[in-house]
Design an enzyme around this catalytic site. Sequence first.
Site, PDB file in Angstrom:
ATOM      1  N   GLU A   1      33.532   5.390  17.648  1.00 39.73           N
ATOM      2  CA  GLU A   1      34.687   6.248  17.380  1.00 39.73           C
ATOM      3  C   GLU A   1      35.387   6.573  18.707  1.00 39.73           C
ATOM      4  O   GLU A   1      34.740   6.996  19.670  1.00 39.73           O
ATOM      5  CB  GLU A   1      34.248   7.554  16.718  1.00 39.73           C
ATOM      6  CG  GLU A   1      35.434   8.375  16.244  1.00 39.73           C
ATOM      7  CD  GLU A   1      35.008   9.645  15.489  1.00 39.73           C
ATOM      8  OE1 GLU A   1      35.726  10.049  14.564  1.00 39.73           O
ATOM      9  OE2 GLU A   1      33.962  10.215  15.832  1.00 39.73           O
TER      10      GLU A   1
ATOM     11  N   ALA B   1      27.127  14.040  19.640  1.00 38.34           N
ATOM     12  CA  ALA B   1      26.491  13.336  18.527  1.00 38.34           C
ATOM     13  C   ALA B   1      27.568  12.511  17.826  1.00 38.34           C
ATOM     14  O   ALA B   1      28.757  12.688  18.061  1.00 38.34           O
ATOM     15  CB  ALA B   1      25.848  14.324  17.551  1.00 38.34           C
ATOM     16  N   MET B   2      27.127  11.595  16.954  1.00 39.27           N
ATOM     17  CA  MET B   2      28.069  10.738  16.227  1.00 39.27           C
ATOM     18  C   MET B   2      27.528  10.449  14.840  1.00 39.27           C
ATOM     19  O   MET B   2      26.370  10.069  14.676  1.00 39.27           O
ATOM     20  CB  MET B   2      28.293   9.430  17.003  1.00 39.27           C
ATOM     21  CG  MET B   2      29.168   8.432  16.293  1.00 39.27           C
ATOM     22  SD  MET B   2      30.853   9.069  16.022  1.00 39.27           S
ATOM     23  CE  MET B   2      31.321   8.142  14.551  1.00 39.27           C
ATOM     24  N   GLU B   3      28.407  10.594  13.839  1.00 37.39           N
ATOM     25  CA  GLU B   3      28.015  10.595  12.440  1.00 37.39           C
ATOM     26  C   GLU B   3      27.903   9.219  11.807  1.00 37.39           C
ATOM     27  O   GLU B   3      28.131   9.060  10.601  1.00 37.39           O
ATOM     28  CB  GLU B   3      29.004  11.432  11.629  1.00 37.39           C
ATOM     29  CG  GLU B   3      30.425  10.861  11.531  1.00 37.39           C
ATOM     30  CD  GLU B   3      31.384  11.363  12.587  1.00 37.39           C
ATOM     31  OE1 GLU B   3      32.607  11.286  12.369  1.00 37.39           O
ATOM     32  OE2 GLU B   3      30.898  11.844  13.630  1.00 37.39           O
ATOM     33  N   ASN B   4      27.535   8.169  12.555  1.00 36.78           N
ATOM     34  CA  ASN B   4      27.351   6.844  11.947  1.00 36.78           C
ATOM     35  C   ASN B   4      26.600   7.002  10.621  1.00 36.78           C
ATOM     36  O   ASN B   4      25.541   7.641  10.578  1.00 36.78           O
ATOM     37  CB  ASN B   4      26.546   5.940  12.875  1.00 36.78           C
ATOM     38  CG  ASN B   4      27.020   6.009  14.309  1.00 36.78           C
ATOM     39  OD1 ASN B   4      28.147   5.648  14.620  1.00 36.78           O
ATOM     40  ND2 ASN B   4      26.144   6.484  15.192  1.00 36.78           N
TER      41      ASN B   4
ATOM     42  N   HIS C   1      26.123  19.584  11.293  1.00 38.47           N
ATOM     43  CA  HIS C   1      27.501  19.092  11.451  1.00 38.47           C
ATOM     44  C   HIS C   1      27.572  17.603  11.122  1.00 38.47           C
ATOM     45  O   HIS C   1      28.425  17.157  10.335  1.00 38.47           O
ATOM     46  CB  HIS C   1      27.946  19.342  12.890  1.00 38.47           C
ATOM     47  CG  HIS C   1      29.332  18.873  13.205  1.00 38.47           C
ATOM     48  ND1 HIS C   1      30.392  19.745  13.374  1.00 38.47           N
ATOM     49  CD2 HIS C   1      29.854  17.638  13.400  1.00 38.47           C
ATOM     50  CE1 HIS C   1      31.479  19.058  13.649  1.00 38.47           C
ATOM     51  NE2 HIS C   1      31.183  17.769  13.671  1.00 38.47           N
ATOM     52  N   GLU C   2      26.672  16.821  11.715  1.00 35.16           N
ATOM     53  CA  GLU C   2      26.730  15.374  11.523  1.00 35.16           C
ATOM     54  C   GLU C   2      26.352  14.972  10.099  1.00 35.16           C
ATOM     55  O   GLU C   2      26.905  14.012   9.553  1.00 35.16           O
ATOM     56  CB  GLU C   2      25.819  14.673  12.529  1.00 35.16           C
ATOM     57  CG  GLU C   2      26.146  14.965  13.993  1.00 35.16           C
ATOM     58  CD  GLU C   2      27.600  14.701  14.358  1.00 35.16           C
ATOM     59  OE1 GLU C   2      28.197  13.771  13.792  1.00 35.16           O
ATOM     60  OE2 GLU C   2      28.145  15.436  15.205  1.00 35.16           O
TER      61      GLU C   2
ATOM     62  N   HIS D   1      29.202  15.299   7.770  1.00 34.92           N
ATOM     63  CA  HIS D   1      30.091  14.132   7.869  1.00 34.92           C
ATOM     64  C   HIS D   1      29.678  13.002   6.924  1.00 34.92           C
ATOM     65  O   HIS D   1      30.505  12.145   6.596  1.00 34.92           O
ATOM     66  CB  HIS D   1      30.063  13.578   9.289  1.00 34.92           C
ATOM     67  CG  HIS D   1      31.017  14.233  10.225  1.00 34.92           C
ATOM     68  ND1 HIS D   1      32.351  14.413   9.931  1.00 34.92           N
ATOM     69  CD2 HIS D   1      30.851  14.716  11.486  1.00 34.92           C
ATOM     70  CE1 HIS D   1      32.948  14.991  10.969  1.00 34.92           C
ATOM     71  NE2 HIS D   1      32.063  15.198  11.914  1.00 34.92           N
TER      72      HIS D   1
ATOM     73  N   GLU E   1      36.501  16.769  11.362  1.00 31.67           N
ATOM     74  CA  GLU E   1      35.776  17.573  12.341  1.00 31.67           C
ATOM     75  C   GLU E   1      35.761  19.053  11.992  1.00 31.67           C
ATOM     76  O   GLU E   1      34.746  19.735  12.152  1.00 31.67           O
ATOM     77  CB  GLU E   1      36.368  17.361  13.744  1.00 31.67           C
ATOM     78  CG  GLU E   1      36.236  15.930  14.246  1.00 31.67           C
ATOM     79  CD  GLU E   1      34.795  15.435  14.243  1.00 31.67           C
ATOM     80  OE1 GLU E   1      33.860  16.251  14.251  1.00 31.67           O
ATOM     81  OE2 GLU E   1      34.597  14.207  14.209  1.00 31.67           O
TER      82      GLU E   1
END
Length: 793
Positions: free
Chosen positions: A108, A241-244, A275-276, A279, A298
Amino acid sequence: MKIESYEIELDVDFPRAFYTGKEKIKLEDATESLVLNCNGPVIDSVRIDGATVEHSAGGRSDEIIIATKSGKFREVDITFHAEISKSLMGFYAARTSDGKTMLTTQFESTGARMAFPCVDDPSVKAVFKLTLRIGREFDAISNMPVLEQKEEGEKKRIKFHDTPRMSTYLLYIGIGKFETMKGKYRDIDILFSGLKGSLDSTEFPITVGAQSLEFFEEYFGISYALPKMHLIAVPEFGAGAMENWGAITFRETAILVNENTSGITKKRVASVIAHEIAHQWFGDLVTMKWWNDLWLNESFATFMMYKVVDRYYPQWNIIGEMLQSRASGALTDDSLKSTHPINADVKDPETVAQIFDQISYGKGGMILRMIESYVGYDVFRAGIHDYLSRFSYSNATGADLWKSIEEKSGKPVSRIMEAWINRPGYPYLQVRRNRDRIEITQQRFYLDGSSSDEIWPIPLSIVRKSGVESVLMDDKKMEISSRDFVKLNFSETGFYRVLYDDSIYTDLFSNVKSLSFEDRWGIASDLFAFLVSGHIGLPRYLDYVKNFEDEEEFAVVQEVASNLQHLLLVNPKNSRIKQVAIDFYRRQLERMNRKTERDINTGILSGMLNSRLADLDTDHAARLSQLFSSIEKQDPDMRSAIAIAAARTLKKIDPMVDKLASLKSDEDRVKVISAMGMIPGEDAFTKVVHLMDEGKIKKQDITSYFMSMGTEPLNRDLAFRKFPEIVKRMSEVFIGTGTPSRLVYQLTQYIGLGRMDEMKSLLERIRSPLIDQGISKGMESLAVNEKLLSVIK
């Protein structure tokens, strides 16, 4: 353009940081040409129906055009090769402080095109069929579980189950020697992985993962779509962090919980996990059509994460964290003329990174909170359920969500939301008592003290002794009865500020303890904003601050302490403000030391107050600094204060460098790195930069040093001279992210004090699209601080 699937096979040479790829792209409909994004990989061949075809450059440097003269086509076969990215974007190598390495991805917003040719657009969803060929000694992780695995000489081929239809930026690839902790929620596997020897954590992340899945399935009324939920600790990560989808990545300090974890970090871990996982529905299952609606992803995840934490850990009082970390920053940033609407105009995805900011996360979340308060919890939730059900595995816009909530509530949600998300800024309300009436006037709030006559439709909450009333204020002026009037903006659910006349402030402070902590936080926050903007003077502000000397709620104390710190960053020489701050910190610490029981918030607050006091009081710093040699054995909540005390007392970089080398915990290392920024002089700067070059300070952690060093009054001349070098380093490491821009914004407002013209000239010399927004915000904030400095000299 609709794509049915990507069939991707990557053959990875881990030691050489190189890979080759084969890719089959299947289109849903036949076409005469296909435009792909490709930024880094070198295309070796393109074949259509078995025949080799040429590809040409597109309209952008990262576009290629594939076309054939023989008619339309539905499938394209591509071979390519690429190097592993040297930045923290795309398909890159992440290293621990002791040299262990994993390959990981961050896609992203435009990182997928750095790994393989694709239509890198969130609205073009597809199924991903991924196969990896890697060394036999390595493990691999992706969004879905492994379908089959077989050895091929010194390598092994791992094929994963097909993903659901999803956007390119949500694909994940991780390769390394992993260890994994396992848990379960219903029939869903919860896996927690990290490099072997680095997964130093309790099962707390798995517990929060299960709690988040339980909460969101109940709240949304829609089951989690994948067979596993993978939480992955990444040693170097540009984001938090990242919501893959199904394979969420985290910076280690945002996921590991152990004996070295401070209270604030444990709360952050729980919040970030929630949070993730939010998503996985809001962003992954339903995705924005284009990046202008990024805020919806977000802000909704931000809004929802606090609900999860509040449900399972009510003793943490996480709403205070929301106000302090989200509302406060959003209210500040959105009071600048250089702000942007929540619904920002994004023409180029390369500029998306600059709107990963407090407006997208904080203001958006607060607006959702305001709308929920306006329509009611159950109605809001029903609207969310309809929206997610209607657009599952597809794309949607913010307007689609407002329509769903409006249909359920019967209230003008679309009209209200369009006004709040399409315009920058927010109002402040001037409130006067006039006999038996309360007169309310709204106008836009600017931090520089100017104003405009813009009008917002404000869902207004009126607090009376008898209860709370709700009304929509959509005119410039309004009158209400003064009967039993207490205040406006119940529990700070509205995104606006309120300036009362003296008589109302007198009443408020005479009964301040009867107000909710959210209301007390709002009063403290608003008063400081009105000081900075010139609506009230310093003597009046400091008199009001005295009313918070015996405050016990950590969020309110943090707000007052942060505001006093800002005043001292603007003018470190103001002895009156310094003494007010020292007295406030001491009184609070004395109050806390009398407590017989300590909860998580007491520990957090004690650490923060000791940090602030160590920065100002040399005797206090000297006492705390004696613990620096054994900092890793001290209370985790106190370690930041101890590091700051050591920097103030030792005034030398070498003892800090020696201690850094001995620390294993990333959280502890970051605290020492940040404290290093308080050591004055170019020699210290040079030695810290050398540590960065040697890899002894992780790429992800350089921000901590530069932010601290740039705000330190003793280092501002040095920071000004080194600013081009600092920005260059940040831009190379955090390519495609908003981090460099945020650093420029935060540092400019302090480094430029007393040299505004020189600062402007310097920034023009280093200006680039990556930091444009930071320059604008930074220069405007600098002008605000210069004006404030003239008031608090």
